[in-house]
Design an enzyme around this catalytic site. Structure first.
Site, mmCIF file in Angstrom:
data_model
loop_
_atom_site.group_PDB
_atom_site.id
_atom_site.type_symbol
_atom_site.label_atom_id
_atom_site.label_comp_id
_atom_site.label_asym_id
_atom_site.label_seq_id
_atom_site.Cartn_x
_atom_site.Cartn_y
_atom_site.Cartn_z
ATOM 1 N N ASN A 91 7.773 -5.840 -1.144
ATOM 2 C CA ASN A 91 7.768 -4.787 -0.138
ATOM 3 C C ASN A 91 6.338 -4.714 0.388
ATOM 4 O O ASN A 91 5.474 -4.119 -0.256
ATOM 5 C CB ASN A 91 8.195 -3.442 -0.729
ATOM 6 C CG ASN A 91 8.261 -2.359 0.343
ATOM 7 O OD1 ASN A 91 7.780 -2.545 1.463
ATOM 8 N ND2 ASN A 91 8.862 -1.229 0.015
ATOM 9 N N HIS B 249 12.690 -3.311 1.945
ATOM 10 C CA HIS B 249 12.211 -1.989 2.357
ATOM 11 C C HIS B 249 13.156 -0.922 1.846
ATOM 12 O O HIS B 249 14.383 -1.088 1.886
ATOM 13 C CB HIS B 249 12.121 -1.887 3.884
ATOM 14 C CG HIS B 249 11.133 -2.856 4.439
ATOM 15 N ND1 HIS B 249 9.778 -2.658 4.356
ATOM 16 C CD2 HIS B 249 11.307 -4.064 5.033
ATOM 17 C CE1 HIS B 249 9.160 -3.690 4.882
ATOM 18 N NE2 HIS B 249 10.058 -4.566 5.292
ATOM 19 N N ARG C 46 13.625 3.728 12.543
ATOM 20 C CA ARG C 46 12.460 4.624 12.513
ATOM 21 C C ARG C 46 11.610 4.414 13.780
ATOM 22 O O ARG C 46 12.143 4.070 14.817
ATOM 23 C CB ARG C 46 11.678 4.381 11.217
ATOM 24 C CG ARG C 46 12.545 4.671 9.969
ATOM 25 C CD ARG C 46 11.772 4.515 8.691
ATOM 26 N NE ARG C 46 10.655 5.450 8.632
ATOM 27 C CZ ARG C 46 9.667 5.368 7.733
ATOM 28 N NH1 ARG C 46 9.671 4.404 6.825
ATOM 29 N NH2 ARG C 46 8.696 6.258 7.742
ATOM 30 N N ALA D 267 3.183 -0.974 4.779
ATOM 31 C CA ALA D 267 2.645 -0.934 6.153
ATOM 32 C C ALA D 267 2.158 -2.305 6.627
ATOM 33 O O ALA D 267 2.166 -2.587 7.836
ATOM 34 C CB ALA D 267 1.517 0.086 6.230
ATOM 35 N N ARG E 105 6.046 12.120 -2.981
ATOM 36 C CA ARG E 105 5.975 12.693 -1.630
ATOM 37 C C ARG E 105 7.010 12.044 -0.738
ATOM 38 O O ARG E 105 7.503 10.972 -1.048
ATOM 39 C CB ARG E 105 4.580 12.463 -1.033
ATOM 40 C CG ARG E 105 3.583 13.440 -1.617
ATOM 41 C CD ARG E 105 2.230 13.239 -1.029
ATOM 42 N NE ARG E 105 1.291 13.001 -2.119
ATOM 43 C CZ ARG E 105 0.094 12.454 -1.985
ATOM 44 N NH1 ARG E 105 -0.326 12.058 -0.812
ATOM 45 N NH2 ARG E 105 -0.679 12.303 -3.025
ATOM 46 N N PRO F 159 0.792 -1.235 0.000
ATOM 47 C CA PRO F 159 0.000 0.000 0.000
ATOM 48 C C PRO F 159 0.822 1.283 0.000
ATOM 49 O O PRO F 159 1.840 1.381 0.693
ATOM 50 C CB PRO F 159 -0.843 -0.106 1.280
ATOM 51 C CG PRO F 159 -0.195 -1.166 2.094
ATOM 52 C CD PRO F 159 0.492 -2.086 1.143
ATOM 53 N N ASN F 160 0.330 2.217 -0.769
ATOM 54 C CA ASN F 160 0.854 3.578 -0.885
ATOM 55 C C ASN F 160 2.156 3.691 -1.670
ATOM 56 O O ASN F 160 2.647 4.794 -1.899
ATOM 57 C CB ASN F 160 1.008 4.248 0.491
ATOM 58 C CG ASN F 160 -0.339 4.435 1.157
ATOM 59 O OD1 ASN F 160 -1.271 4.919 0.531
ATOM 60 N ND2 ASN F 160 -0.462 4.021 2.410
ATOM 61 N N GLU G 135 11.871 -10.132 1.544
ATOM 62 C CA GLU G 135 11.188 -8.908 1.983
ATOM 63 C C GLU G 135 12.151 -7.737 1.816
ATOM 64 O O GLU G 135 13.296 -7.807 2.257
ATOM 65 C CB GLU G 135 10.811 -9.072 3.462
ATOM 66 C CG GLU G 135 10.202 -7.846 4.090
ATOM 67 C CD GLU G 135 10.032 -8.003 5.598
ATOM 68 O OE1 GLU G 135 10.065 -9.141 6.117
ATOM 69 O OE2 GLU G 135 9.890 -6.972 6.261
ATOM 70 N N TYR H 32 11.766 8.258 1.494
ATOM 71 C CA TYR H 32 11.670 7.205 0.482
ATOM 72 C C TYR H 32 12.397 7.493 -0.827
ATOM 73 O O TYR H 32 12.361 6.674 -1.748
ATOM 74 C CB TYR H 32 10.186 6.905 0.203
ATOM 75 C CG TYR H 32 9.460 6.412 1.437
ATOM 76 C CD1 TYR H 32 9.876 5.258 2.093
ATOM 77 C CD2 TYR H 32 8.379 7.112 1.964
ATOM 78 C CE1 TYR H 32 9.236 4.817 3.238
ATOM 79 C CE2 TYR H 32 7.721 6.672 3.103
ATOM 80 C CZ TYR H 32 8.158 5.535 3.737
ATOM 81 O OH TYR H 32 7.528 5.092 4.863
HETATM 82 O O1 CA2 Z 1 10.652 1.518 3.807
HETATM 83 C C1 CA2 Z 1 9.776 0.866 3.224
HETATM 84 O O2 CA2 Z 1 9.916 0.401 2.107
HETATM 85 C C2 CA2 Z 1 8.404 0.679 3.900
HETATM 86 O O3 CA2 Z 1 7.933 -0.634 3.559
HETATM 87 C C3 CA2 Z 1 7.496 1.735 3.307
HETATM 88 C C4 CA2 Z 1 6.107 1.747 3.944
HETATM 89 C C5 CA2 Z 1 6.205 1.802 5.463
HETATM 90 O O4 CA2 Z 1 4.910 1.696 6.036
HETATM 91 C C6 CA2 Z 1 7.092 0.696 6.013
HETATM 92 O O5 CA2 Z 1 7.181 0.836 7.408
HETATM 93 C C7 CA2 Z 1 8.486 0.780 5.408
HETATM 94 C C8 CA2 Z 1 5.308 2.970 3.448
HETATM 95 C C9 CA2 Z 1 5.080 2.967 1.963
HETATM 96 C C10 CA2 Z 1 4.437 4.250 1.572
HETATM 97 O O6 CA2 Z 1 5.241 4.884 0.595
HETATM 98 C C11 CA2 Z 1 5.112 6.236 0.413
HETATM 99 C C12 CA2 Z 1 5.881 6.777 -0.574
HETATM 100 C C13 CA2 Z 1 5.844 8.105 -0.801
HETATM 101 C C14 CA2 Z 1 5.012 8.925 -0.051
HETATM 102 C C15 CA2 Z 1 4.226 8.380 0.932
HETATM 103 C C16 CA2 Z 1 4.279 7.023 1.177
#
Ligand code: CA2
Length: 150
Positions: free
Chosen positions: A77, A103, A110, A80, A21, A13-14, A101, A26
């Site tokens: 990946n 990230h 974090r 969340a 953003r 997700p996301n 997996e 990221y």
């Molecule tokens: O670091 C990672 O790859 C995560 O899997 C990214 C997830 C986060 O919930 C994990 O704890 C770590 C979040 C992905 C959302 O990606 C975004 C990218 C740009 C702007 C907002 C969110």
């Protein structure tokens, strides 16, 4: 000579927001560019990739649930859902497929709630903290494992 391994790449997700953003966390690479980098890395490794992104836990569970028919490994990946989803963990375990997996960020550097992965115990390994390179490193490790198991 055996057929090239097919690998399923799953983005949770996301991750469709990548590059648009939160660049400090990221990076500036978009999801399309991550997939492009993976495709470039896959060619010399002689594997083929399919890409899947979903914002829905159930869709991810269903994709993992049918993966065994078509794929020899999963690069994922879980975003969340890494920290919350027993359903995705159970699907990975039930698939019997080697799963790596990955990230973008270092989840151990974090917030406390990101330090626990429900997926890691059923994955063959985890790579965290190298931005888009995490995916390429993960793919390399997954292909190595698939080859040594053949
Ligand atoms: O670091 C990672 O790859 C995560 O899997 C990214 C997830 C986060 O919930 C994990 O704890 C770590 C979040 C992905 C959302 O990606 C975004 C990218 C740009 C702007 C907002 C969110």
């Amino acid at each position: 000579m055996s057929a090239p391994a097919k690998i399923l790449v799953i983005h949770g997700p996301n991750l469709q927001l990548l590059g648009t953003r939160e660049p400090k966390i990221y990076g500036k690479t978009t999801l399309e560019e991550v997939n492009q980098k993976l495709s470039e890395a896959a060619a010399p490794l002689k594997v083929t990739l399919d890409f899947f992104q979903s914002n829905h836990e159930g869709e991810m569970v269903e994709k993992i649930g049918t993966a065994r028919k078509e794929y020899e490994g999963i690069l994922m990946n879980p975003a969340a859902y890494t920290h919350t989803s027993v359903a995705i963990r159970d699907a990975v375990e039930a698939s019997g497929l080697p799963t790596v997996e990955v990230h973008l960020s270092n989840i151990y550097a974090r917030e406390e709630f990101r330090r626990n992965s429900l997926i890691a115990p059923v994955a063959i390994g985890q790579i965290s903290g190298f931005g888009a390179l995490s995916y390429v490193l993960g793919l390399t490790a997954l292909v190595d494992r698939i080859r040594s198991a053949r």
